[in-house]
Enzyme design. Structure first.
Site, short mmCIF file in Angstrom:
data_model
loop_
_atom_site.label_atom_id
_atom_site.label_comp_id
_atom_site.label_asym_id
_atom_site.label_seq_id
_atom_site.Cartn_x
_atom_site.Cartn_y
_atom_site.Cartn_z
N ARG A 182 0.86 -1.18 0.00
CA ARG A 182 0.00 0.00 0.00
C ARG A 182 0.89 1.24 0.00
O ARG A 182 2.11 1.15 0.14
CB ARG A 182 -1.01 0.01 1.15
CG ARG A 182 -0.59 -0.53 2.46
CD ARG A 182 0.49 0.22 3.17
NE ARG A 182 0.16 1.63 3.35
CZ ARG A 182 1.04 2.58 3.60
NH1 ARG A 182 2.34 2.31 3.66
NH2 ARG A 182 0.69 3.84 3.76
N GLY A 183 0.25 2.41 -0.11
CA GLY A 183 1.02 3.64 -0.29
C GLY A 183 1.15 3.86 -1.79
O GLY A 183 1.55 2.94 -2.53
N ALA A 184 0.79 5.08 -2.23
CA ALA A 184 0.66 5.30 -3.67
C ALA A 184 1.89 4.88 -4.50
O ALA A 184 1.76 4.11 -5.46
CB ALA A 184 0.30 6.76 -3.91
N ARG A 240 -7.86 -0.54 -6.54
CA ARG A 240 -7.95 0.66 -5.69
C ARG A 240 -8.04 1.88 -6.60
O ARG A 240 -7.19 2.07 -7.48
CB ARG A 240 -6.72 0.79 -4.76
CG ARG A 240 -6.59 -0.36 -3.77
CD ARG A 240 -5.66 -0.01 -2.63
NE ARG A 240 -6.27 0.90 -1.67
CZ ARG A 240 -5.58 1.53 -0.72
NH1 ARG A 240 -4.27 1.38 -0.62
NH2 ARG A 240 -6.20 2.32 0.13
N GLN A 291 -2.23 2.95 9.98
CA GLN A 291 -0.93 2.96 9.31
C GLN A 291 0.10 3.79 10.08
O GLN A 291 1.30 3.52 10.01
CB GLN A 291 -1.06 3.52 7.88
CG GLN A 291 -1.78 2.61 6.89
CD GLN A 291 -3.25 2.95 6.81
OE1 GLN A 291 -3.85 3.44 7.77
NE2 GLN A 291 -3.87 2.68 5.68
N ASP A 302 -1.92 10.68 -2.53
CA ASP A 302 -2.31 9.58 -3.43
C ASP A 302 -2.65 10.07 -4.82
O ASP A 302 -2.57 9.32 -5.79
CB ASP A 302 -3.49 8.81 -2.84
CG ASP A 302 -3.01 8.02 -1.63
OD1 ASP A 302 -2.88 8.62 -0.55
OD2 ASP A 302 -2.70 6.83 -1.79
N ASN A 352 -5.40 12.39 0.03
CA ASN A 352 -4.53 11.58 0.89
C ASN A 352 -5.42 10.90 1.93
O ASN A 352 -6.63 11.13 1.98
CB ASN A 352 -3.44 12.45 1.55
CG ASN A 352 -2.35 11.61 2.20
OD1 ASN A 352 -1.82 10.69 1.57
ND2 ASN A 352 -2.02 11.88 3.44
N LYS A 353 -4.80 10.08 2.75
CA LYS A 353 -5.52 9.28 3.75
C LYS A 353 -6.55 10.12 4.51
O LYS A 353 -6.29 11.26 4.89
CB LYS A 353 -4.49 8.69 4.72
CG LYS A 353 -5.03 7.80 5.81
CD LYS A 353 -5.91 6.68 5.32
CE LYS A 353 -5.25 5.81 4.26
NZ LYS A 353 -6.17 4.78 3.73
O1 MRU Z 1 -4.55 3.33 2.13
P1 MRU Z 1 -3.07 3.51 2.02
O2 MRU Z 1 -2.33 2.98 3.19
O3 MRU Z 1 -2.51 3.02 0.70
O4 MRU Z 1 -2.93 5.09 2.04
C1 MRU Z 1 -1.68 5.65 1.87
C2 MRU Z 1 -1.63 7.10 2.07
O5 MRU Z 1 -2.61 7.81 2.16
C3 MRU Z 1 -0.28 7.67 2.02
O6 MRU Z 1 -0.18 8.79 2.83
C4 MRU Z 1 -0.02 8.06 0.56
O7 MRU Z 1 -0.17 6.95 -0.27
C5 MRU Z 1 1.29 8.63 0.38
S1 MRU Z 1 2.49 7.43 0.33
C6 MRU Z 1 3.99 8.00 -0.05
#
Ligand code: MRU
Length: 346
Positions: free
Chosen positions: A46-48, A87, A194, A235, A245-246
């Site tokens: 996970r994480g963009a 996603r 996270q 993201d 973002n999250k």
């Molecule tokens: O749902 P996730 O854990 O994939 O969400 C990730 C985030 O929101 C991160 O902050 C974002 O992807 C930036 S990662 C460098």
């Protein structure tokens, strides 16, 4: 430890299963489209940026399973569409998939083995570019802070969300290597934690002073003067600088504005979507209410029949963002102009 890589035999995507952190370190070998879809959907990877890198590797792994016939490109396209549906919000996923399809298309006349070898080079390029971008973003971020600063983070934007340094945490990790001392406050980041499970784990292991807080404690710490800057990843960033973002990021930004604290977004170019005019064009992923009610606690946290609404992301209005830190430099409001200038868009 690594987040995501291509296996030595080139037949699988290998990932660290992030759903088990911080208690178990386990790597998975993903060989099929269903394996990869499930790993992205379930946030094992996970994480963009990390999702993008995984998708690039996946397209190469899956291309090798396709027969060498006239339907090769169409089948690869369908595979890409399937992966992209896992996603919706992080643009890096479709960015990497589209790049792999465009490469296959441009080399469609090559013999099968050569076509595969070009695809392998392309996915490795996506990976290596991400490493270089993370490093450059981290260096640019260091120009904005000083040793001793208190930094608030939300979600996880470190090496686990990308490669090596990561984006939002990269400045802290690089700063640590260069002798900076930061005092980091990590939002736990409900519902999937996270911040607790990943950010505090990463920073703690890097020897950085990290304190875990509940998301709703952030505003108190700002009032107490403990926070000098907020650092988040992203993201998808629209052309006007609206930032997905999250979930909860927008509250952090609003609180920061009220307390006059800079709110910084760390963003590789692969996360900017110039086709999205503003945040209204960004699809927000909605996830199961079970994440709120039934995960991480021994007993359910709400009665089964209670309705839940669980958007995984929110969009922070560009006006709330002090600066967007990219590998090419630092953009400031108004972002339609500054981002277009940095990335040479008309
Ligand atoms: O749902 P996730 O854990 O994939 O969400 C990730 C985030 O929101 C991160 O902050 C974002 O992807 C930036 S990662 C460098």
């Amino acid at each position: 430890m690594f987040t995501v890589r291509l296996s030595d035999d080139g037949r699988a995507v290998e990932i660290l299963d992030q759903t088990l952190l911080p208690n178990v370190i386990k790597y998975l070998r993903l060989e099929t489209a269903d394996d990869i879809y499930e790993a992205i959907f379930s946030l094992r990877v996970r994480g963009a940026p990390a999702i993008g890198v995984a998708a690039g590797f996946a397209m190469y792994v899956l291309a090798q399973k396709l027969p060498d016939d006239e339907a090769f490109l169409e089948r690869l396209r369908l595979t890409g569409e399937y992966l992209c549906s896992s996603r919706p919000t992080a643009v890096n996923l479709s960015y990497a998939v589209c790049r792999m399809i465009a490469t296959a298309d441009a080399n469609a006349e090559l013999p099968y083995e050569q076509r595969l070898s070009v695809l392998k080079k392309e996915c490795m390029a996506i990976y290596n570019e991400d490493r270089a971008m993370c490093r450059a973003i981290s260096e640019n971020g260091l120009t904005l802070v000083k040793s001793g600063d208190g930094i608030l983070t939300h979600c996880n934007a470190g090496a686990l969300a990308a490669t090596e340094y990561g984006t939002g945490l990269g400045t802290l990790l690089l700063g640590k290597e260069q002798g900076y001392d930061f005092k980091v406050y990590s939002d736990e980041t409900r519902p999937l934690l996270q911040g607790a499970r990943l950010t505090s784990f990463e920073l703690n292991h890097a020897g950085i002073d990290v304190t875990l807080i509940c998301d709703n404690a952030a505003s108190l710490l700002m009032k107490q003067g403990k926070i000098n800057a907020c650092f988040v990843g992203c993201d998808r960033v629209a052309a006007n600088g609206d930032v997905a973002n999250k979930i909860g990021t927008r509250s952090v930004a609003i609180n920061a504005k009220y307390h006059n604290i800079p709110f910084y977004v760390f963003c590789p170019s692969s996360t900017i979507d110039f086709d999205c005019k503003n945040g209204d064009d960004i699809t927000i992923e909605e996830r199961s209410g079970d994440e709120i009610k039934n995960m991480f606690f021994k007993k359910p946290m709400a009665e089964n029949e209670v309705k839940c609404y669980n958007p995984a992301f929110d969009v922070t209005d560009a006006e709330l963002v002090t600066a967007i830190i990219t590998e090419k430099g630092i953009a400031r409001y108004p972002y339609t102009k500054s981002l277009a200038e940095l990335f040479g868009k008309d």
